[in-house]
Design a protein around this motif. Sequence first.
Motif, mmCIF file in Angstrom:
data_model
loop_
_atom_site.group_PDB
_atom_site.id
_atom_site.type_symbol
_atom_site.label_atom_id
_atom_site.label_comp_id
_atom_site.label_asym_id
_atom_site.label_seq_id
_atom_site.Cartn_x
_atom_site.Cartn_y
_atom_site.Cartn_z
ATOM 1 N N PHE A 20 0.836 -1.192 0.000
ATOM 2 C CA PHE A 20 0.000 0.000 0.000
ATOM 3 C C PHE A 20 0.878 1.251 0.000
ATOM 4 O O PHE A 20 1.824 1.364 0.777
ATOM 5 N N THR A 21 0.560 2.176 -0.884
ATOM 6 C CA THR A 21 1.381 3.380 -1.000
ATOM 7 C C THR A 21 0.872 4.510 -0.126
ATOM 8 O O THR A 21 1.657 5.239 0.471
ATOM 9 N N ARG A 22 -0.465 4.640 -0.031
ATOM 10 C CA ARG A 22 -0.999 5.826 0.657
ATOM 11 C C ARG A 22 -2.308 5.474 1.358
ATOM 12 O O ARG A 22 -3.143 4.753 0.820
ATOM 13 N N LEU A 23 -2.459 5.998 2.560
ATOM 14 C CA LEU A 23 -3.664 5.820 3.362
ATOM 15 C C LEU A 23 -4.292 7.177 3.612
ATOM 16 O O LEU A 23 -3.608 8.124 4.030
ATOM 17 N N PHE A 42 1.415 4.573 4.077
ATOM 18 C CA PHE A 42 0.957 3.416 4.860
ATOM 19 C C PHE A 42 2.110 2.674 5.521
ATOM 20 O O PHE A 42 2.035 2.312 6.706
ATOM 21 N N LEU A 43 3.181 2.440 4.781
ATOM 22 C CA LEU A 43 4.283 1.644 5.322
ATOM 23 C C LEU A 43 5.073 2.409 6.374
ATOM 24 O O LEU A 43 5.958 1.824 7.030
ATOM 25 N N GLY A 44 4.758 3.690 6.567
ATOM 26 C CA GLY A 44 5.407 4.456 7.614
ATOM 27 C C GLY A 44 4.639 4.451 8.927
ATOM 28 O O GLY A 44 5.085 5.040 9.919
ATOM 29 N N LEU A 45 3.480 3.786 8.964
ATOM 30 C CA LEU A 45 2.680 3.726 10.186
ATOM 31 C C LEU A 45 3.357 2.854 11.233
ATOM 32 O O LEU A 45 4.097 1.918 10.898
ATOM 33 N N GLY A 84 -19.779 11.424 -14.313
ATOM 34 C CA GLY A 84 -20.143 10.038 -14.039
ATOM 35 C C GLY A 84 -19.357 9.467 -12.856
ATOM 36 O O GLY A 84 -18.221 9.875 -12.588
ATOM 37 N N THR A 85 -19.964 8.516 -12.160
ATOM 38 C CA THR A 85 -19.315 7.952 -10.976
ATOM 39 C C THR A 85 -18.042 7.179 -11.341
ATOM 40 O O THR A 85 -17.045 7.246 -10.616
ATOM 41 N N GLN A 86 -18.060 6.468 -12.470
ATOM 42 C CA GLN A 86 -16.865 5.732 -12.879
ATOM 43 C C GLN A 86 -15.757 6.695 -13.275
ATOM 44 O O GLN A 86 -14.578 6.478 -12.960
ATOM 45 N N VAL A 87 -16.135 7.782 -13.945
ATOM 46 C CA VAL A 87 -15.153 8.804 -14.340
ATOM 47 C C VAL A 87 -14.505 9.400 -13.098
ATOM 48 O O VAL A 87 -13.279 9.584 -13.026
ATOM 49 N N PHE A 88 -15.318 9.682 -12.080
ATOM 50 C CA PHE A 88 -14.800 10.264 -10.844
ATOM 51 C C PHE A 88 -13.848 9.301 -10.138
ATOM 52 O O PHE A 88 -12.762 9.696 -9.672
ATOM 53 N N LEU A 89 -14.232 8.029 -10.041
ATOM 54 C CA LEU A 89 -13.376 7.043 -9.370
ATOM 55 C C LEU A 89 -12.065 6.833 -10.134
ATOM 56 O O LEU A 89 -11.017 6.603 -9.520
ATOM 57 N N MET A 90 -12.122 6.933 -11.469
ATOM 58 C CA MET A 90 -10.891 6.821 -12.255
ATOM 59 C C MET A 90 -9.946 7.985 -11.937
ATOM 60 O O MET A 90 -8.723 7.801 -11.824
ATOM 61 N N LYS A 91 -10.503 9.181 -11.786
ATOM 62 C CA LYS A 91 -9.671 10.335 -11.432
ATOM 63 C C LYS A 91 -9.038 10.132 -10.057
ATOM 64 O O LYS A 91 -7.853 10.442 -9.842
ATOM 65 N N LEU A 92 -9.832 9.594 -9.122
ATOM 66 C CA LEU A 92 -9.321 9.328 -7.777
ATOM 67 C C LEU A 92 -8.206 8.288 -7.827
ATOM 68 O O LEU A 92 -7.175 8.430 -7.159
ATOM 69 N N LEU A 93 -8.406 7.260 -8.646
ATOM 70 C CA LEU A 93 -7.397 6.205 -8.789
ATOM 71 C C LEU A 93 -6.115 6.757 -9.404
ATOM 72 O O LEU A 93 -5.008 6.493 -8.912
ATOM 73 N N GLU A 94 -6.261 7.517 -10.487
ATOM 74 C CA GLU A 94 -5.094 8.049 -11.200
ATOM 75 C C GLU A 94 -4.310 9.039 -10.346
ATOM 76 O O GLU A 94 -3.100 9.211 -10.525
ATOM 77 N N SER A 95 -4.989 9.676 -9.392
ATOM 78 C CA SER A 95 -4.297 10.612 -8.492
ATOM 79 C C SER A 95 -3.500 9.894 -7.421
ATOM 80 O O SER A 95 -2.700 10.521 -6.715
ATOM 81 N N LYS A 96 -3.725 8.593 -7.278
ATOM 82 C CA LYS A 96 -3.086 7.778 -6.229
ATOM 83 C C LYS A 96 -3.345 8.364 -4.842
ATOM 84 O O LYS A 96 -2.505 8.312 -3.932
ATOM 85 N N LEU A 97 -4.537 8.970 -4.703
ATOM 86 C CA LEU A 97 -5.011 9.551 -3.446
ATOM 87 C C LEU A 97 -4.138 10.718 -2.970
ATOM 88 O O LEU A 97 -4.008 10.961 -1.766
ATOM 89 N N THR A 98 -3.572 11.463 -3.912
ATOM 90 C CA THR A 98 -2.735 12.623 -3.550
ATOM 91 C C THR A 98 -3.428 13.952 -3.817
ATOM 92 O O THR A 98 -2.901 15.001 -3.449
ATOM 93 N N ILE A 122 -14.257 6.952 7.269
ATOM 94 C CA ILE A 122 -14.062 6.585 5.862
ATOM 95 C C ILE A 122 -12.564 6.355 5.644
ATOM 96 O O ILE A 122 -11.755 7.237 5.932
ATOM 97 N N ILE A 123 -12.213 5.174 5.141
ATOM 98 C CA ILE A 123 -10.806 4.845 4.920
ATOM 99 C C ILE A 123 -10.593 4.545 3.437
ATOM 100 O O ILE A 123 -11.357 3.780 2.837
ATOM 101 N N LEU A 124 -9.565 5.133 2.849
ATOM 102 C CA LEU A 124 -9.164 4.859 1.472
ATOM 103 C C LEU A 124 -7.696 4.467 1.460
ATOM 104 O O LEU A 124 -6.876 5.103 2.136
ATOM 105 N N VAL A 125 -7.364 3.443 0.714
ATOM 106 C CA VAL A 125 -5.972 3.039 0.575
ATOM 107 C C VAL A 125 -5.692 2.739 -0.888
ATOM 108 O O VAL A 125 -6.565 2.246 -1.615
#
Length: 381
Positions: A20-23, A42-45, A84-98, A122-125
């Motif tokens: 996991f890269t980011r929490l 995440f790995l720094g926790l 669209g919800t899929q479009v939004f989730l793709m943007k979230l994924l491509e940002s790597k939660l940054t 709410i937790i995202l990883v």
Amino acid sequence: MNKKEIAEIKKRFTKTKCSFTRLCGCYVDADKQKRMTLKEAFLGLPEEEMFKYIDIFRKTLSGSIGKTLLNMEFPTEQETKEDGTQVFLMKLLESKLTDDELLDAFYDKVIENYGYPENYFIILVHDAYDIPKITTDGIENFDASEYVYDYILCSICPVKLTKPGLCYNAETNHIQDRIRDWLVQPPELGFLFPAFNDRNMDIHSLLYYTKKTEELHEDFINDCIGGPAPMSFKTQKAVFQEIIEETVGDVVNYDTVCQIQENLTELIEEHKEEPQPFKLQKSDVKKLLQNSGIKEEKLENFEQVYEETAGEDAFFQAANLVEAKSVAVKTPDVTIKVSPQRMDLVQIQLVEGRRCIVIPMEDGVQINGMNVTMEGTNGTD
């Protein structure tokens, strides 16, 4: 996703294997106010925190496919329109939660559509899994990896106040009132996006998790995922029964119901080695009813009944239509439970002019756990 694909992702949820890269997370109170947000590597926790999060992630991929775990595809419009919800989730994924703006927008969507009346977290990883090739003898070859599975996992967990009580204080060597803490509970719902189908990214699908099989949280599915919400497993059974009753047009014959249950059990057994649970579509349900003794004249309006009751493209997971452990035969005063494989033991017969449920009784009869003999009982020698 099937059981093997879920297991492949889930087995990475350990301290030594996870990558996991980011929490990220957001703590929401009962008034739907954001009380806290976090962004961590995440790995720094600390190790103990890491283990607790990993337990939550494992639970978000737990349970049975078709009950707690639901494969869902995005409607076409959710992949084409700008919001669209899929479009939004793709943007979230491509940002790597940054991207903080995207994260806040996601938290706002959850808060607006998740109708939980108390505090929750709410937790995202984010993770990037270097997919190993599988050799012909089933061995993973990481050196031959060709694809990376880039995904996010969302877990939504209730946060509850611990119960009051007494505790031992080691510093004062005293028994005292315990300080009550707000404790993060196992997840109530979550999702894995994109799905890991055929051991690769499927951006057109996701895997949805719900702890309570009858609480799918339709508003959350419709507005955060794009819906429509699938039928829960209990709803599938109720709709299936309604289709049969509407098709037959009157009370269903006892022998017909037994035959349907027997045929369903056989179908499940025939397909048990398949990676995906066996599903019945409209044509399969009609064939099942035909093979169970329902006459053709009763099936003349079957298609119309099916579409009006369930929907033209609806399907049923066969395992959701039968009881795995026992089938209940009920009268107003008596309930008899029998193994689905031994429905033949329960018969309807006329005894002294009265319709009775008859069960052969050999050795091994118990009443409330007590062994009893049938000798000297009415109807025996």
